[in-house]
Design an enzyme around this catalytic site. Sequence first.
Site, PDB file in Angstrom:
ATOM      1  N   ARG A 112       1.394   1.265  10.342  1.00 17.13           N
ATOM      2  CA  ARG A 112       0.990   1.619   8.797  1.00 17.13           C
ATOM      3  C   ARG A 112       2.487   1.378   8.077  1.00 17.13           C
ATOM      4  O   ARG A 112       3.367   2.276   8.334  1.00 17.13           O
ATOM      5  CB  ARG A 112       0.460   3.151   8.982  1.00 17.13           C
ATOM      6  CG  ARG A 112      -0.132   3.478   7.449  1.00 17.13           C
ATOM      7  CD  ARG A 112      -0.650   4.901   7.889  1.00 17.13           C
ATOM      8  NE  ARG A 112      -1.713   4.998   8.967  1.00 17.13           N
ATOM      9  CZ  ARG A 112      -2.859   4.785   8.676  1.00 17.13           C
ATOM     10  NH1 ARG A 112      -3.432   4.825   7.328  1.00 17.13           N
ATOM     11  NH2 ARG A 112      -3.686   5.199   9.663  1.00 17.13           N
ATOM     12  N   ARG A 117       0.206  -6.306  11.307  1.00 13.54           N
ATOM     13  CA  ARG A 117      -0.246  -5.268  12.400  1.00 13.54           C
ATOM     14  C   ARG A 117      -0.394  -6.022  13.720  1.00 13.54           C
ATOM     15  O   ARG A 117      -0.408  -5.635  14.790  1.00 13.54           O
ATOM     16  CB  ARG A 117      -1.247  -4.671  11.936  1.00 13.54           C
ATOM     17  CG  ARG A 117      -1.575  -3.325  12.980  1.00 13.54           C
ATOM     18  CD  ARG A 117      -2.838  -2.511  12.497  1.00 13.54           C
ATOM     19  NE  ARG A 117      -2.533  -1.452  11.395  1.00 13.54           N
ATOM     20  CZ  ARG A 117      -3.383  -0.621  11.082  1.00 13.54           C
ATOM     21  NH1 ARG A 117      -4.753  -0.590  11.486  1.00 13.54           N
ATOM     22  NH2 ARG A 117      -3.064   0.413   9.931  1.00 13.54           N
ATOM     23  N   ARG A 158       0.811  -1.176  -0.004  1.00 13.17           N
ATOM     24  CA  ARG A 158       0.027  -0.002   0.076  1.00 13.17           C
ATOM     25  C   ARG A 158       0.778   1.319   0.006  1.00 13.17           C
ATOM     26  O   ARG A 158       1.770   1.353   0.723  1.00 13.17           O
ATOM     27  CB  ARG A 158      -0.888   0.137   1.053  1.00 13.17           C
ATOM     28  CG  ARG A 158      -1.749  -1.188   1.290  1.00 13.17           C
ATOM     29  CD  ARG A 158      -2.681  -1.138   2.321  1.00 13.17           C
ATOM     30  NE  ARG A 158      -3.720  -2.426   2.247  1.00 13.17           N
ATOM     31  CZ  ARG A 158      -4.578  -2.910   2.870  1.00 13.17           C
ATOM     32  NH1 ARG A 158      -4.957  -2.240   4.102  1.00 13.17           N
ATOM     33  NH2 ARG A 158      -5.290  -3.868   2.807  1.00 13.17           N
ATOM     34  N   GLU A 217      -7.583  -0.812  14.349  1.00 17.92           N
ATOM     35  CA  GLU A 217      -8.345  -1.950  13.424  1.00 17.92           C
ATOM     36  C   GLU A 217      -7.269  -2.932  13.079  1.00 17.92           C
ATOM     37  O   GLU A 217      -6.119  -2.833  12.661  1.00 17.92           O
ATOM     38  CB  GLU A 217      -8.373  -1.416  11.995  1.00 17.92           C
ATOM     39  CG  GLU A 217      -8.924  -2.335  11.063  1.00 17.92           C
ATOM     40  CD  GLU A 217      -9.119  -1.713   9.852  1.00 17.92           C
ATOM     41  OE1 GLU A 217      -9.448  -0.439   9.614  1.00 17.92           O
ATOM     42  OE2 GLU A 217      -9.106  -2.179   8.500  1.00 17.92           O
ATOM     43  N   SER A 266     -10.808  -6.341   9.218  1.00 18.80           N
ATOM     44  CA  SER A 266     -12.148  -5.796   8.406  1.00 18.80           C
ATOM     45  C   SER A 266     -12.891  -7.110   7.585  1.00 18.80           C
ATOM     46  O   SER A 266     -12.093  -7.569   6.871  1.00 18.80           O
ATOM     47  CB  SER A 266     -11.514  -4.614   7.597  1.00 18.80           C
ATOM     48  OG  SER A 266     -12.434  -3.873   6.863  1.00 18.80           O
TER      49      SER A 266
END
Length: 421
Positions: free
Chosen positions: A274, A386, A259, A346, A349
């Site tokens: 991140r 994460r 990403r 988070e 998801s």
Amino acid sequence: MIDLRLLREDTDRVRASQAARGEDPSTVDTLLLAAERRRETVGRADTLRGEQKTIGKRVSQATPAERPALMTQAKELAAAVRSAVADEAAAEAALRQAQLAVPNVIEDGVPAGGEDDYVVVKEIGDKPTFAGFTPRDHVGLGRLLGAIDTERGAKVSGARFYFLTGQGALLQLALLNMAVAQAVETGFTTVITPTLVRPEVMGGTGYLGAHATEVYRLEADDLYLVGTSEVPLAGLHMDEILDLSAGPRRYAGWSSCYRREAGSYGKDTQGIIRVHQFDKVEMFSYCDPADAREEHDRMLAWEEQMLAKVELPYRVIETAAGDLGSSAARKYDCEAWIPTQGRYRELTSTSNCTTFQARRLNIRYRDTEGRPQFAATLNGTLATTRWLVAILENHQQADGSVAVPAALRPYLGGREVLQPQ
RNA sequence: GGAGGCUUCGCCUAGUCCGGUCUAUGGCGCCGCACUGCUAAUGCGGUUGGGGUUCACGCCCCUCCCGGGUUCAAAUCCCGGAGCCUCCGCCA
């Protein structure tokens, strides 16, 4: 891509969905007009083509004497067909454009609003209390354990890159392996996917819309690096008609994910919360649209099962309409407690994309009458890099060691504690 | 990187040289019906997908890898592209 029949028959629902997402409802009217215009042009072109075929046949059977007159007619018709077909193609293209501008219609009950308008569904587990010491953040713990090396990650690849080393690498493998084991037990097919995909697959999953800047593109080869194995798993059955009579087709994809994190400057610059590249085990399901809601609930339950195994305090939130991806009709996130941040972050998801992705990717199944229909697709996270953040921080001890949750130990060769190196 | 071959309605396949009843052949599979005490076998029929129109039966259009072109007319001819396969070279 939304169902044009739904659009025609229940326009207000689509408008309401757009409003809940905070998007321009006029795109709905543009789409309606484009659909109508397409129907008109198709009808006209079909009729003219029919006449052309008839006369073409007469030409082939005509006597030499009849021929010239017929040819004159045929030429005129050919010109008319050419122009009608051009109109049809233009209307077709306009419709496609209009369709791409309208995201999936949200499900009933999805909260309206943006990022901050989520609804907390539940909170599970007790937040840890660190008696007699101040907890270290995952960056400090990672350094102490020789598990995470962000300095050298930056040296080699730049900001938001890292090395997982020693216990850190083993911990990630253990976590992902545990996720795969659960998926296998649950009946998922394990898949190691390509991480470079063609434009039509990336576009079909809905990632080239508003968030296109998030995606890495390899210009020289016209390929995209996937941000999740959802993308190749959705592409897996592109242009196919699946047999779903025995229930949903479920895949657990293991892949690295990439990403760009464009527009997130200054957020989570420390550590591995991140990052540009991470690893993930992702659930993906193809099912009968009538079963999609139940399947969504199951996906959430499987995510929670994983969170229970690593003994993390977490909450489940339902994302508001404006924070859904363009493909999702409803989304739940599981967020784990991060002690040093004093908030939930988070970890998973799960999205119900209903038939939105399947329409774009042409993924169908046969209904009980044997007719092809678009399938529903759903996805959900089982584990990612994460998670290491939450595991390290929540299970840390005064001396900087980290207790390994019992369920994870078999995947770490029985190790019960990660020790400072 | 170079050379060659291939791509047709679920699968296999005929057709492409030489444009027009290709409204695409045959086999396998699948579905229905008939026949037989049951099964098997056999016979007959059906079976790509999408779109338009219709209350419906039906009718029409598109679809022979994709996109252009030639032509009154393209599975068929021309140009471009993609994918797959084989061989050679190079690299892991």
